[in-house]
Design a protein around this motif. Structure first.
Motif, PDB file in Angstrom:
ATOM      1  N   ASP A  40      55.807  22.187  35.673  1.00  0.00           N
ATOM      2  CA  ASP A  40      55.879  22.518  34.243  1.00  0.00           C
ATOM      3  C   ASP A  40      56.901  21.649  33.516  1.00  0.00           C
ATOM      4  O   ASP A  40      56.727  21.321  32.326  1.00  0.00           O
ATOM      5  CB  ASP A  40      56.235  23.990  34.058  1.00  0.00           C
ATOM      6  CG  ASP A  40      55.115  24.939  34.478  1.00  0.00           C
ATOM      7  OD1 ASP A  40      53.972  24.461  34.613  1.00  0.00           O
ATOM      8  OD2 ASP A  40      55.391  26.134  34.686  1.00  0.00           O
ATOM      9  N   ALA A  41      57.961  21.280  34.210  1.00  0.00           N
ATOM     10  CA  ALA A  41      58.984  20.420  33.609  1.00  0.00           C
ATOM     11  C   ALA A  41      58.496  18.987  33.441  1.00  0.00           C
ATOM     12  O   ALA A  41      59.072  18.214  32.664  1.00  0.00           O
ATOM     13  CB  ALA A  41      60.257  20.441  34.456  1.00  0.00           C
ATOM     14  N   GLY A  42      57.440  18.608  34.180  1.00  0.00           N
ATOM     15  CA  GLY A  42      56.893  17.258  34.075  1.00  0.00           C
ATOM     16  C   GLY A  42      57.391  16.285  35.116  1.00  0.00           C
ATOM     17  O   GLY A  42      57.121  15.079  35.028  1.00  0.00           O
ATOM     18  N   VAL A  43      58.091  16.779  36.141  1.00  0.00           N
ATOM     19  CA  VAL A  43      58.682  15.883  37.146  1.00  0.00           C
ATOM     20  C   VAL A  43      57.611  15.078  37.870  1.00  0.00           C
ATOM     21  O   VAL A  43      57.742  13.859  38.051  1.00  0.00           O
ATOM     22  CB  VAL A  43      59.518  16.695  38.156  1.00  0.00           C
ATOM     23  CG1 VAL A  43      59.981  15.806  39.311  1.00  0.00           C
ATOM     24  CG2 VAL A  43      60.729  17.316  37.459  1.00  0.00           C
ATOM     25  N   PHE A  44      56.539  15.741  38.297  1.00  0.00           N
ATOM     26  CA  PHE A  44      55.533  15.070  39.111  1.00  0.00           C
ATOM     27  C   PHE A  44      54.681  14.085  38.310  1.00  0.00           C
ATOM     28  O   PHE A  44      53.975  13.268  38.889  1.00  0.00           O
ATOM     29  CB  PHE A  44      54.624  16.100  39.785  1.00  0.00           C
ATOM     30  CG  PHE A  44      55.367  17.121  40.595  1.00  0.00           C
ATOM     31  CD1 PHE A  44      56.398  16.753  41.427  1.00  0.00           C
ATOM     32  CD2 PHE A  44      55.031  18.467  40.510  1.00  0.00           C
ATOM     33  CE1 PHE A  44      57.091  17.691  42.173  1.00  0.00           C
ATOM     34  CE2 PHE A  44      55.703  19.415  41.250  1.00  0.00           C
ATOM     35  CZ  PHE A  44      56.739  19.030  42.086  1.00  0.00           C
ATOM     36  N   ARG A  45      54.742  14.178  36.981  1.00  0.00           N
ATOM     37  CA  ARG A  45      53.965  13.269  36.137  1.00  0.00           C
ATOM     38  C   ARG A  45      54.788  12.092  35.629  1.00  0.00           C
ATOM     39  O   ARG A  45      54.265  11.269  34.865  1.00  0.00           O
ATOM     40  CB  ARG A  45      53.401  14.026  34.928  1.00  0.00           C
ATOM     41  CG  ARG A  45      52.348  15.072  35.244  1.00  0.00           C
ATOM     42  CD  ARG A  45      51.601  15.406  33.979  1.00  0.00           C
ATOM     43  NE  ARG A  45      50.796  16.615  34.076  1.00  0.00           N
ATOM     44  CZ  ARG A  45      49.913  16.992  33.172  1.00  0.00           C
ATOM     45  NH1 ARG A  45      49.728  16.262  32.094  1.00  0.00           N
ATOM     46  NH2 ARG A  45      49.218  18.090  33.326  1.00  0.00           N
ATOM     47  N   MET A  46      56.034  11.985  35.999  1.00  0.00           N
ATOM     48  CA  MET A  46      56.883  10.949  35.420  1.00  0.00           C
ATOM     49  C   MET A  46      56.356   9.543  35.684  1.00  0.00           C
ATOM     50  O   MET A  46      56.428   8.672  34.809  1.00  0.00           O
ATOM     51  CB  MET A  46      58.320  11.082  35.949  1.00  0.00           C
ATOM     52  CG  MET A  46      59.081  12.262  35.385  1.00  0.00           C
ATOM     53  SD  MET A  46      60.828  12.271  35.893  1.00  0.00           S
ATOM     54  CE  MET A  46      61.481  10.896  34.905  1.00  0.00           C
ATOM     55  N   ILE A  66      65.340  12.931  40.523  1.00  0.00           N
ATOM     56  CA  ILE A  66      65.236  13.300  41.931  1.00  0.00           C
ATOM     57  C   ILE A  66      66.610  13.545  42.541  1.00  0.00           C
ATOM     58  O   ILE A  66      66.807  14.512  43.291  1.00  0.00           O
ATOM     59  CB  ILE A  66      64.482  12.204  42.716  1.00  0.00           C
ATOM     60  CG1 ILE A  66      63.025  12.130  42.267  1.00  0.00           C
ATOM     61  CG2 ILE A  66      64.586  12.450  44.221  1.00  0.00           C
ATOM     62  CD1 ILE A  66      62.257  13.433  42.389  1.00  0.00           C
ATOM     63  N   ARG A  67      67.561  12.706  42.220  1.00  0.00           N
ATOM     64  CA  ARG A  67      68.912  12.912  42.774  1.00  0.00           C
ATOM     65  C   ARG A  67      69.494  14.234  42.294  1.00  0.00           C
ATOM     66  O   ARG A  67      70.187  14.931  43.053  1.00  0.00           O
ATOM     67  CB  ARG A  67      69.821  11.739  42.393  1.00  0.00           C
ATOM     68  CG  ARG A  67      69.463  10.423  43.055  1.00  0.00           C
ATOM     69  CD  ARG A  67      70.576   9.387  42.903  1.00  0.00           C
ATOM     70  NE  ARG A  67      70.876   9.083  41.519  1.00  0.00           N
ATOM     71  CZ  ARG A  67      70.342   8.076  40.818  1.00  0.00           C
ATOM     72  NH1 ARG A  67      69.434   7.293  41.386  1.00  0.00           N
ATOM     73  NH2 ARG A  67      70.691   7.846  39.570  1.00  0.00           N
ATOM     74  N   ALA A  68      69.234  14.600  41.035  1.00  0.00           N
ATOM     75  CA  ALA A  68      69.747  15.869  40.512  1.00  0.00           C
ATOM     76  C   ALA A  68      69.139  17.049  41.264  1.00  0.00           C
ATOM     77  O   ALA A  68      69.833  18.031  41.573  1.00  0.00           O
ATOM     78  CB  ALA A  68      69.445  15.975  39.019  1.00  0.00           C
ATOM     79  N   ILE A  69      67.851  16.969  41.588  1.00  0.00           N
ATOM     80  CA  ILE A  69      67.193  18.041  42.336  1.00  0.00           C
ATOM     81  C   ILE A  69      67.716  18.087  43.768  1.00  0.00           C
ATOM     82  O   ILE A  69      68.041  19.147  44.305  1.00  0.00           O
ATOM     83  CB  ILE A  69      65.667  17.845  42.328  1.00  0.00           C
ATOM     84  CG1 ILE A  69      65.117  17.908  40.901  1.00  0.00           C
ATOM     85  CG2 ILE A  69      64.979  18.894  43.210  1.00  0.00           C
ATOM     86  CD1 ILE A  69      63.677  17.446  40.782  1.00  0.00           C
ATOM     87  N   PHE A  83      56.027  13.466  45.982  1.00  0.00           N
ATOM     88  CA  PHE A  83      54.912  13.769  45.084  1.00  0.00           C
ATOM     89  C   PHE A  83      54.904  12.816  43.887  1.00  0.00           C
ATOM     90  O   PHE A  83      53.848  12.333  43.463  1.00  0.00           O
ATOM     91  CB  PHE A  83      54.991  15.208  44.593  1.00  0.00           C
ATOM     92  CG  PHE A  83      54.478  16.235  45.578  1.00  0.00           C
ATOM     93  CD1 PHE A  83      53.602  15.884  46.593  1.00  0.00           C
ATOM     94  CD2 PHE A  83      54.867  17.558  45.476  1.00  0.00           C
ATOM     95  CE1 PHE A  83      53.123  16.835  47.497  1.00  0.00           C
ATOM     96  CE2 PHE A  83      54.394  18.518  46.371  1.00  0.00           C
ATOM     97  CZ  PHE A  83      53.522  18.151  47.380  1.00  0.00           C
ATOM     98  N   GLY A  84      56.076  12.545  43.330  1.00  0.00           N
ATOM     99  CA  GLY A  84      56.158  11.657  42.182  1.00  0.00           C
ATOM    100  C   GLY A  84      55.785  10.229  42.510  1.00  0.00           C
ATOM    101  O   GLY A  84      55.066   9.561  41.742  1.00  0.00           O
ATOM    102  N   THR A  85      56.248   9.718  43.647  1.00  0.00           N
ATOM    103  CA  THR A  85      55.927   8.335  44.022  1.00  0.00           C
ATOM    104  C   THR A  85      54.481   8.205  44.473  1.00  0.00           C
ATOM    105  O   THR A  85      53.877   7.133  44.322  1.00  0.00           O
ATOM    106  CB  THR A  85      56.875   7.820  45.115  1.00  0.00           C
ATOM    107  OG1 THR A  85      56.856   8.713  46.243  1.00  0.00           O
ATOM    108  CG2 THR A  85      58.298   7.700  44.595  1.00  0.00           C
TER     109      THR A  85
END
Length: 380
Positions: A40-46, A66-69, A83-85
Motif C-alpha cells: 500500500d505504501a508503494g515500496v514494491f512498485r518503486m 530498503i535500508r530503513a525497513i 520483490f522490488g528488484t
C-alpha cells in the motif's frame, strides 16, 4: 507519489515492523499484514515501469527505503528488496511478459532462484521445465517465480543461462527454510514438474548487459542499468540496513550504562559508524553515476561497472564488520535473545553468504581491470 513522501510513509511503518521482528523470525516469514502495508505504501512498485502503475524511481531512493525497513527488521527488508528488484528485472522481459504479470494485477510479486538447477526440454512455442530450486525468499507471498536453467546447447553441451518466469499455479513450495539468520525471509524451495514456459517468458541477463548499446533507445534509463548493479545491490542494501539498525539499538542501550564513558567504546562506535557510512556513500555514488550515463543514452564504462561491484561486495563486508565491532563490545548482554544487536548480527552474517555478496570474484575482476587484463564476466 514522490520519493520523499514514500519514505515518510515507510518511516511511519517502521516502529510496527520493528515490533514484529521477533515474531517474523519465529514464524519464518514476513507477516501478511506487513506485506500489505508495504504494498500500500508503494515500496514494491518503486522500480516498476510507469506504464504498469510503477514509479520508475531512482534505485538510490529505493535502496534508501530498503535500508530503513531492514534497520527495523532485516528479514522484512530482505524480502522487500528482492520483490522490488524483481519488478525491475521483469521490465527487462518482453512487453508481452510484463502484460502477463501486471495487466491483471499491478501489485503482483515475484520471488526468484537464479541457480540453473532446472531441466529444459524444447517444445513447440517454448520449453518444458522441471526441477527444484532453493532459497526463494518471500515465495509464500509471491504470485510468480523466476528460476534459472541452462538452455540446451549444441551436441549436448550446456547452453546459455536463462531466467524463466512461472506462475504460482505451476509450482509448489517445499517448506525447508530453517536458518540461523534471516529466518523470517521464508526462503523455501520451489519444485516444478513439467511446466510449460513460452519463449516470451524467458530472459537472458547476459545478453541484456553485454552491450547496453543493444537496448532499444526508447527503454527508460532505469532499465538500461547493469543487471549486476541492481540485483546484487538488492541483497547488499538489507545487510547495510541491518548494520544501521544494530548501531541505533546499541547506542540507545549504551547511553543508559556506566560503560558509556569508556574511551575504547567510543573508538569502536566511531569505527562502526564510519564503515556503515562508507558502504552507503559508495553504493549511492556508483548507482547515481551509472544512472547519469543511462539518462544520457551512453554506454556505462566497464571501469564503473567493475567499481560498482567492488563497492557492493565491500559494502556488505563493511556492514558485517560494523556489527562485529558492536557485538564484541556488547558484553554478555549482547549474546542474550531476544536482542536487536544479536539478531541483526546473525541476519547480516546470513545475508553476507548470498552468492552476489561473495567478495573474491568481484574484487578479482576489479583488480584485473585496473591492470588492463581481460575481464571475462559478460554480465558486468
Amino acid at each position: 507519489m514522490t520519493n520523499g513522501k514514500l519514505l515518510e510513509r515507510v518511516r511511519d511503518l517502521v516502529p510496527d515492523i520493528r515490533e514484529r521482528a521477533a515474531n517474523t523470525e519465529r514464524q519464518r516469514r514476513v507477516p501478511e499484514h506487513t506485506i500489505r502495508e508495504l504494498a500500500d505504501a508503494g515500496v514494491f512498485r518503486m522500480l516498476q515501469p510507469r506504464r504498469f502503475g510503477g514509479d520508475e524511481s531512482s534505485p538510490v531512493k529505493f535502496f534508501e527505503v530498503i535500508r530503513a525497513i531492514a534497520a527495523a527488521c532485516p528479514s522484512t527488508g530482505w524480502v522487500a528488496s528482492v520483490f522490488g528488484t524483481h519488478a525491475w528485472q521483469l521490465a527487462l522481459f518482453p512487453l508481452e511478459t510484463q502484460h502477463d504479470v501486471w495487466s491483471h494485477n499491478p501489485d503482483a510479486l515475484i520471488s526468484t532462484s537464479y541457480v540453473p538447477a532446472g531441466t529444459l526440454t524444447p517444445v513447440d512455442g517454448g520449453f518444458e521445465l522441471s526441477g527444484r530450486w532453493g532459497f526463494s525468499s518471500g515465495c509464500d507471498h509471491a504470485d510468480w517465480v523466476m528460476v534459472g536453467a541452462l538452455a540446451p546447447g549444441v551436441d549436448g553441451a550446456p547452453g546459455i543461462h536463462l531466467t524463466l518466469l512461472v506462475p504460482c499455479g505451476d509450482y509448489r513450495i517445499d517448506d525447508v527454510w530453517h536458518a540461523v539468520g534471516l529466518s523470517g525471509t521464508g526462503s523455501h524451495d520451489i519444485v516444478i514438474d513439467k511446466a510449460f514456459v513460452p519463449v516470451h517468458r524467458t530472459h537472458d541477463a547476459e545478453l541484456h548487459n553485454a552491450e547496453l548499446g543493444g537496448v532499444p533507445s526508447d527503454v527508460p534509463a532505469l532499465y538500461r542499468l547493469p543487471f549486476t548493479s541492481i540485483l546484487p545491490s538488492g541483497v547488499a542494501a538489507p545487510v547495510i540496513g541491518a548494520a544501521q539498525g544494530a548501531y541505533a539499538a546499541y547506542l540507545e542501550r549504551m547511553r543508559q550504562r556506566a560503560i558509556a564513558t569508556d574511551p575504547f567504546t567510543h573508538v569502536h562506535i566511531a569505527r562502526a559508524a564510519s564503515e556503515i557510512d562508507a558502504a552507503i556513500l559508495q553504493m549511492d555514488r556508483n548507482l547515481s553515476e551509472e544512472l547519469r550515463y543511462a539518462e544520457a543514452g551512453e554506454d556505462i564504462p566497464i571501469e564503473l561497472r567493475l567499481r560498482a561491484r567492488r563497492d557492493q561486495v565491500r559494502g556488505t563486508e563493511r556492514a558485517v564488520e560494523a556489527i562485529e565491532l558492536l557485538f564484541r563490545i556488547s558484553g554478555g548482554r549482547g549474546a542474550h535473545t531476544p536482542n536487536v544487536v544479536e539478531r541483526h548480527w546473525r541476519d547480516a552474517h546470513a545475508g553476507s553468504l548470498h552468492l552476489a555478496n561473495a567478495a573474491e570474484r568481484a574484487l578479482a575482476n576489479f583488480g584485473r581491470g585496473e591492470l588492463e587484463l581481460p575481464v571475462e564476466d559478460r554480465i558486468l
